[in-house]
Every structure is written in structure tokens, then in C-alpha cells.
Design an enzyme around this catalytic site. Sequence first.
Site, PDB file in Angstrom:
ATOM      1  N   GLU A 161       9.284  54.630  27.230  1.00  0.00           N
ATOM      2  CA  GLU A 161       8.455  53.871  26.180  1.00  0.00           C
ATOM      3  C   GLU A 161       6.953  54.040  26.505  1.00  0.00           C
ATOM      4  O   GLU A 161       6.687  53.982  28.058  1.00  0.00           O
ATOM      5  CB  GLU A 161       8.803  52.376  26.302  1.00  0.00           C
ATOM      6  CG  GLU A 161       7.929  51.346  25.623  1.00  0.00           C
ATOM      7  CD  GLU A 161       8.217  49.767  25.740  1.00  0.00           C
ATOM      8  OE1 GLU A 161       8.459  49.521  27.201  1.00  0.00           O
ATOM      9  OE2 GLU A 161       7.973  49.092  25.086  1.00  0.00           O
ATOM     10  N   ASN A 218       3.836  49.914  18.562  1.00  0.00           N
ATOM     11  CA  ASN A 218       4.586  50.510  19.838  1.00  0.00           C
ATOM     12  C   ASN A 218       5.428  51.450  19.522  1.00  0.00           C
ATOM     13  O   ASN A 218       6.480  50.954  18.719  1.00  0.00           O
ATOM     14  CB  ASN A 218       5.192  49.449  20.698  1.00  0.00           C
ATOM     15  CG  ASN A 218       5.720  50.044  21.779  1.00  0.00           C
ATOM     16  OD1 ASN A 218       6.022  50.991  22.236  1.00  0.00           O
ATOM     17  ND2 ASN A 218       5.915  48.928  23.000  1.00  0.00           N
ATOM     18  N   LYS A 227       8.496  49.726  16.968  1.00  0.00           N
ATOM     19  CA  LYS A 227       9.200  48.786  17.723  1.00  0.00           C
ATOM     20  C   LYS A 227       9.165  47.415  16.792  1.00  0.00           C
ATOM     21  O   LYS A 227       8.104  47.025  16.499  1.00  0.00           O
ATOM     22  CB  LYS A 227       8.501  48.590  18.930  1.00  0.00           C
ATOM     23  CG  LYS A 227       9.302  47.560  19.916  1.00  0.00           C
ATOM     24  CD  LYS A 227       8.853  47.592  21.485  1.00  0.00           C
ATOM     25  CE  LYS A 227       9.413  46.786  22.213  1.00  0.00           C
ATOM     26  NZ  LYS A 227       8.831  46.867  23.728  1.00  0.00           N
ATOM     27  N   GLU A 265       2.376  42.217  24.694  1.00  0.00           N
ATOM     28  CA  GLU A 265       2.756  42.972  23.711  1.00  0.00           C
ATOM     29  C   GLU A 265       2.614  42.677  22.117  1.00  0.00           C
ATOM     30  O   GLU A 265       2.220  42.937  21.240  1.00  0.00           O
ATOM     31  CB  GLU A 265       4.207  43.281  23.532  1.00  0.00           C
ATOM     32  CG  GLU A 265       4.488  44.542  24.597  1.00  0.00           C
ATOM     33  CD  GLU A 265       5.594  45.164  24.311  1.00  0.00           C
ATOM     34  OE1 GLU A 265       6.034  45.831  23.312  1.00  0.00           O
ATOM     35  OE2 GLU A 265       6.451  45.022  25.511  1.00  0.00           O
ATOM     36  N   CYS A 285      12.808  49.776  24.090  1.00  0.00           N
ATOM     37  CA  CYS A 285      13.045  48.737  25.047  1.00  0.00           C
ATOM     38  C   CYS A 285      13.510  47.521  24.731  1.00  0.00           C
ATOM     39  O   CYS A 285      14.807  47.436  24.485  1.00  0.00           O
ATOM     40  CB  CYS A 285      11.709  48.231  25.646  1.00  0.00           C
ATOM     41  SG  CYS A 285      11.585  47.430  27.268  1.00  0.00           S
ATOM     42  N   ASN A 340       9.898  49.755  29.591  1.00  0.00           N
ATOM     43  CA  ASN A 340       9.338  49.247  30.803  1.00  0.00           C
ATOM     44  C   ASN A 340       9.769  47.822  30.818  1.00  0.00           C
ATOM     45  O   ASN A 340       9.375  46.953  30.276  1.00  0.00           O
ATOM     46  CB  ASN A 340       7.798  49.281  30.481  1.00  0.00           C
ATOM     47  CG  ASN A 340       7.222  50.641  30.376  1.00  0.00           C
ATOM     48  OD1 ASN A 340       6.663  51.062  31.243  1.00  0.00           O
ATOM     49  ND2 ASN A 340       7.577  51.137  29.165  1.00  0.00           N
TER      50      ASN A 340
HETATM   51  N1  CDV Z   1       8.714  46.440  27.386  1.00  0.00           N
HETATM   52  C1  CDV Z   1       9.361  45.665  26.997  1.00  0.00           C
HETATM   53  O1  CDV Z   1       9.998  45.201  25.898  1.00  0.00           O
HETATM   54  N2  CDV Z   1       9.959  44.777  28.189  1.00  0.00           N
HETATM   55  C2  CDV Z   1      10.920  43.887  27.836  1.00  0.00           C
HETATM   56  C3  CDV Z   1      10.911  42.738  28.842  1.00  0.00           C
HETATM   57  C4  CDV Z   1       9.487  42.192  28.733  1.00  0.00           C
HETATM   58  C5  CDV Z   1      11.784  41.414  28.649  1.00  0.00           C
HETATM   59  C6  CDV Z   1      12.276  44.327  27.973  1.00  0.00           C
HETATM   60  O2  CDV Z   1      13.310  43.839  27.063  1.00  0.00           O
HETATM   61  O3  CDV Z   1      12.914  45.081  28.857  1.00  0.00           O
END
Ligand code: CDV
Length: 313
Positions: free
Chosen positions: A47, A110, A127, A146, A172, A197
Site C-alpha cells: 500500500e 488510496n 480503498k 487517512e 490494508c 502499512n
Molecule cells: N493503513 C492501514 O489501513 N492501516 C490499518 C491500521 C491503522 C489499523 C490496518 O488495518 O492495518
Amino acid sequence: MARIVHAASAQMGPIAKSETRKDTVRRLVALMREAKGRGAELVVFTELALTTFFPRWLIEDEAELHRYFERQMPGPETQPLFDEAKKLGIGFYLGYAELVEEEGRIRRFNTSILVDGNGAIIGKYRKVHLPGHSEPQPSRVHQHLEKRYFEPGNYGFKVWRGFGGVMGMCICNDRRWPETYRVMGLQGVDMIMLGYNTPFDHTGHPDIDGLTSFHNHLSMQAGAYQNATWVIGTAKCGTEEGSSMVGQSAIIAPSGEIVAQAVSLEDEVITARCDLDLGTRYRDTIFNFAKHREPDAYKLIVERKGSVPPPEV
Ligand code: CDV
């Protein structure tokens, strides 16, 4: 004929704030070459793979914020990645911050794309589940803004034909939500690709944050098994600008088993021979949706809006 995809996950260690796009693309190209050298025809990057994870900072100057975004894909700095992919005949998933003018305004997403072995973009995803907050939280060491910097994706969870199967993408935090997998599962997805991430301090509650590694794999393994699909999850990890992030990039079979896993918190390529028909076996038996799902029953539950009905007498 067996439907085999030789796939790679290209985990990335930290990207420093000072690292240029050119430096980062050079790292991505090196990972791509290694993946190809190990027989992969598809490589999954992470990501926001082109920059440091900038939502950890409050950036009030719009020009400064927009330096983390891509206005074109490919653009002049990312073109080498597409050129190399075409030269090697390898496809890739890439996550990045997208800036577009749509509906008469500037919008930020994103985003991830799926590129085929000819260097052509065959799929694009934005996203949906944006974690964190839109206002800075003074109690946090690292922000997670975000919700301030991106809009929720407006494409839904589509699937694309490619690499001999039905391919899906998410990003993510999406991996923690059963809906993500199920919407693609209902479209017959064979392989879901995602980058992440994930900082270890993401909730601020030690009892939850202490399980970050467990929940990372739990969500992807459950999504794979319950939807009879391969899942490839690729981390950006290690200590990036003081923020410690989980690694454990993994290639997960439709059985829910991890068949390859990264062992470092650095740039690292893992590969697996993914038999897409393994998913078919689960879809034809335990998860035969047409035979065993009960959509009418689910509808009744949703209509009650989660309230517990009085006991029937
Ligand atoms: N980049 C993300 O979406 N990170 C989220 C954290 C913040 C909970 C994740 O679900 O990994």
C-alpha cells in the site's frame, strides 16, 4: 488444464521521508527483477508503495501534502516500473496515493492498480475502509490521518479476468472486514491481492495492539478460507520515521494455510506456486455458495437492524 499462477509478494522495509520517487522506484524494480528471477509472473507490492506512510503526520500545507500523490499512472517517475514489467513479462499490483479531478473537484484516494505482463493497467481499486481519524489526536505519538487525506473509494469491490483467473484487490484495513472478501467471493474471485502499512500502536490499547501480528494473519487467513480464494498480503514494515510496523507478508491458500511468509522487516521477496483450482475445490464443496448460503435468512437479520427481537412464545 491446471490454472497455476507463480506469484510473489514484495515486502518493503521502511521508506524514509527523504527518499525520492526515483530511489523508491529503483527499489521496486530490484524487487520485481528478483521476483521474476524466482519464476514469478505476478508480483504484489504494498500500500502507498511510492512514499513513506505520510498519514502519520498532520500536513496542513496542501502543496506539501500533494507531493505524496500521483496525478498520472504511469507518470514520468513510475514509467520505469511499467517498462521493466513489460520487458520481463511480469504483472504487478501497486498501491499509491491518487489525486484526480473528478466531478469538477480535486479528489484524493488510496488506490491500487493491477498491471498485466505487457505493462497495461487491467484493474483499478480505491480503498473503501479508511482507518484512523480526520482530526489530529494530541495524545497519539503518530497520527493516522487517512480519513483526512482520502475519500472512501467509489469503485466498490470489483474483480478482473487476468493471469488465467479472476483477480481481486483491496488495501490494508479492508483486509479486516468480511464484506471485502465476501463481495469478491460472490463474484468467484480466485486471488485477492493487498498491500498494508500496519503500525503496532494503531489503537492505543495495549491489549489490542499486542495482538497486531496475530490479527494481521487471522483476518487474511479467515478471508481466504471462507471465500475459497488465494490471498497475497504485502507489508511495508520495520521502523519508518520512528513508527514501528508489522511485516509478516504472506501468501495464503484457499485452505487458509500460509504457504509462504516473509521473515525479515526489510525488502524481501517471497514466492509461491498458486493453484487457482484449489479454490474451486472449496467452492464446490464446503463453500458451495449456491447450495449452502441462505441469503433470505441474512436479509431478515439485516432488516431487524441488529436489534434483538423479543423471544417468541
Ligand atoms: N493503513 C492501514 O489501513 N492501516 C490499518 C491500521 C491503522 C489499523 C490496518 O488495518 O492495518
